[in-house]
Motif scaffolding. Sequence first.
Motif, PDB file in Angstrom:
ATOM      1  N   LYS A  34       0.823  -1.178  -0.114  1.00 51.81           N
ATOM      2  CA  LYS A  34      -0.038  -0.008  -0.090  1.00 51.81           C
ATOM      3  C   LYS A  34       0.882   1.406  -0.043  1.00 51.81           C
ATOM      4  N   ASN A  35       1.985   1.109   0.574  1.00 50.59           N
ATOM      5  CA  ASN A  35       2.567   2.444   0.723  1.00 50.59           C
ATOM      6  C   ASN A  35       4.147   2.090   0.846  1.00 50.59           C
ATOM      7  N   VAL A  36       4.915   2.338  -0.394  1.00 47.75           N
ATOM      8  CA  VAL A  36       6.286   2.170  -0.834  1.00 47.75           C
ATOM      9  C   VAL A  36       7.240   2.606   0.244  1.00 47.75           C
ATOM     10  N   GLU A  37       7.084   3.820   0.691  1.00 46.13           N
ATOM     11  CA  GLU A  37       8.003   4.245   1.755  1.00 46.13           C
ATOM     12  C   GLU A  37       7.996   3.698   3.141  1.00 46.13           C
ATOM     13  N   LYS A  38       6.613   3.270   3.517  1.00 48.84           N
ATOM     14  CA  LYS A  38       6.410   2.533   4.931  1.00 48.84           C
ATOM     15  C   LYS A  38       7.313   1.144   4.672  1.00 48.84           C
ATOM     16  N   SER A  39       7.115   0.455   3.439  1.00 48.71           N
ATOM     17  CA  SER A  39       7.803  -0.898   3.221  1.00 48.71           C
ATOM     18  C   SER A  39       9.484  -0.694   3.313  1.00 48.71           C
ATOM     19  N   GLY A  49      17.537  -4.158   8.564  1.00 46.62           N
ATOM     20  CA  GLY A  49      18.902  -4.525   8.023  1.00 46.62           C
ATOM     21  C   GLY A  49      18.919  -5.012   6.798  1.00 46.62           C
ATOM     22  N   PHE A  50      18.017  -5.049   5.846  1.00 46.18           N
ATOM     23  CA  PHE A  50      18.299  -5.670   4.638  1.00 46.18           C
ATOM     24  C   PHE A  50      18.851  -4.692   3.554  1.00 46.18           C
ATOM     25  N   GLU A  51      19.667  -5.119   2.801  1.00 53.71           N
ATOM     26  CA  GLU A  51      20.455  -4.276   1.670  1.00 53.71           C
ATOM     27  C   GLU A  51      19.637  -3.836   0.680  1.00 53.71           C
ATOM     28  N   LYS A  52      19.489  -2.631   0.422  1.00 58.32           N
ATOM     29  CA  LYS A  52      18.728  -1.971  -0.672  1.00 58.32           C
ATOM     30  C   LYS A  52      19.220  -2.472  -2.242  1.00 58.32           C
ATOM     31  N   ASN A  53      18.349  -2.837  -3.136  1.00 60.84           N
ATOM     32  CA  ASN A  53      18.902  -3.413  -4.531  1.00 60.84           C
ATOM     33  C   ASN A  53      19.225  -2.234  -5.250  1.00 60.84           C
ATOM     34  N   ALA A  54      20.355  -1.747  -5.292  1.00 59.09           N
ATOM     35  CA  ALA A  54      20.777  -0.549  -5.983  1.00 59.09           C
ATOM     36  C   ALA A  54      20.209  -0.105  -7.349  1.00 59.09           C
ATOM     37  N   GLY A  55      19.814   1.012  -7.604  1.00 58.51           N
ATOM     38  CA  GLY A  55      19.235   1.184  -9.062  1.00 58.51           C
ATOM     39  C   GLY A  55      17.996   0.788  -9.310  1.00 58.51           C
ATOM     40  N   ARG A  56      17.265   0.104  -8.230  1.00 55.67           N
ATOM     41  CA  ARG A  56      15.959  -0.285  -8.379  1.00 55.67           C
ATOM     42  C   ARG A  56      15.053   0.413  -7.697  1.00 55.67           C
ATOM     43  N   GLU A  57      15.100   1.333  -6.995  1.00 54.10           N
ATOM     44  CA  GLU A  57      14.311   2.054  -6.307  1.00 54.10           C
ATOM     45  C   GLU A  57      13.716   3.248  -7.098  1.00 54.10           C
ATOM     46  N   SER A  58      12.273   3.616  -6.790  1.00 57.71           N
ATOM     47  CA  SER A  58      11.674   4.667  -7.321  1.00 57.71           C
ATOM     48  C   SER A  58      10.627   4.819  -6.229  1.00 57.71           C
ATOM     49  N   ASP A  59       9.542   5.847  -6.752  1.00 51.97           N
ATOM     50  CA  ASP A  59       8.243   5.986  -6.061  1.00 51.97           C
ATOM     51  C   ASP A  59       7.423   4.962  -5.805  1.00 51.97           C
ATOM     52  N   GLU A  60       7.414   4.003  -7.077  1.00 53.62           N
ATOM     53  CA  GLU A  60       6.538   2.876  -7.210  1.00 53.62           C
ATOM     54  C   GLU A  60       7.252   1.521  -6.723  1.00 53.62           C
ATOM     55  N   GLU A  69       0.914  -1.192  -5.004  1.00 47.65           N
ATOM     56  CA  GLU A  69      -0.228  -2.295  -5.420  1.00 47.65           C
ATOM     57  C   GLU A  69      -0.980  -1.814  -6.651  1.00 47.65           C
ATOM     58  N   ASP A  70      -1.040  -0.463  -7.109  1.00 45.76           N
ATOM     59  CA  ASP A  70      -1.741  -0.140  -8.398  1.00 45.76           C
ATOM     60  C   ASP A  70      -0.844  -0.511  -9.637  1.00 45.76           C
ATOM     61  N   SER A  71       0.566  -0.291  -9.453  1.00 43.20           N
ATOM     62  CA  SER A  71       1.389  -0.426 -10.329  1.00 43.20           C
ATOM     63  C   SER A  71       1.559  -2.087 -10.721  1.00 43.20           C
TER      64      SER A  71
END
Length: 129
Positions: free
Chosen positions: A12-17, A25-36, A54-56
């Motif tokens: 529902k909320n990408v920022e919350k996730s 402590g999980f590592e972000k998947n570099a280059g795959r982040e966006s508002d969606e 969810e909509d995406s």
Amino acid sequence: MKAKIWANLGVKNVEKSRAFYTKLGFEKNAGRESDELASFLFGEDNFVIHFFKEDSLKKGMKGELADLSKGNEVIFTISAETKEEVDNWAVKVKDAGGSVFSPPEEFQGMYGCAFADPDGHKFNILKWK
């Protein structure tokens, strides 16, 4: 055939996730982040889980998402080396805003717990004997 496999889950909320999995402590998947999309690497083999708005995800799947209040889509399992590590996961999950729906306990020759993230996606933390 050799293929890379990853998971795509709706949130529902990408920022919350993003905040939840970062606190764990999980590592972000570099280059795959966006508002969606929030994307993280899990485990030694860097299994990728994308957390799509969810909509995406519905648009890309051309269908509806599972209602996690009524059942499970999948449960991911994360291994632990010690009972203390399992116990620490349970505390970290609660502190990050998740829910531990099965507290740490002995069962079927293992010690573990299970939790849900803020959207209801489920994970086990298991220490095998």
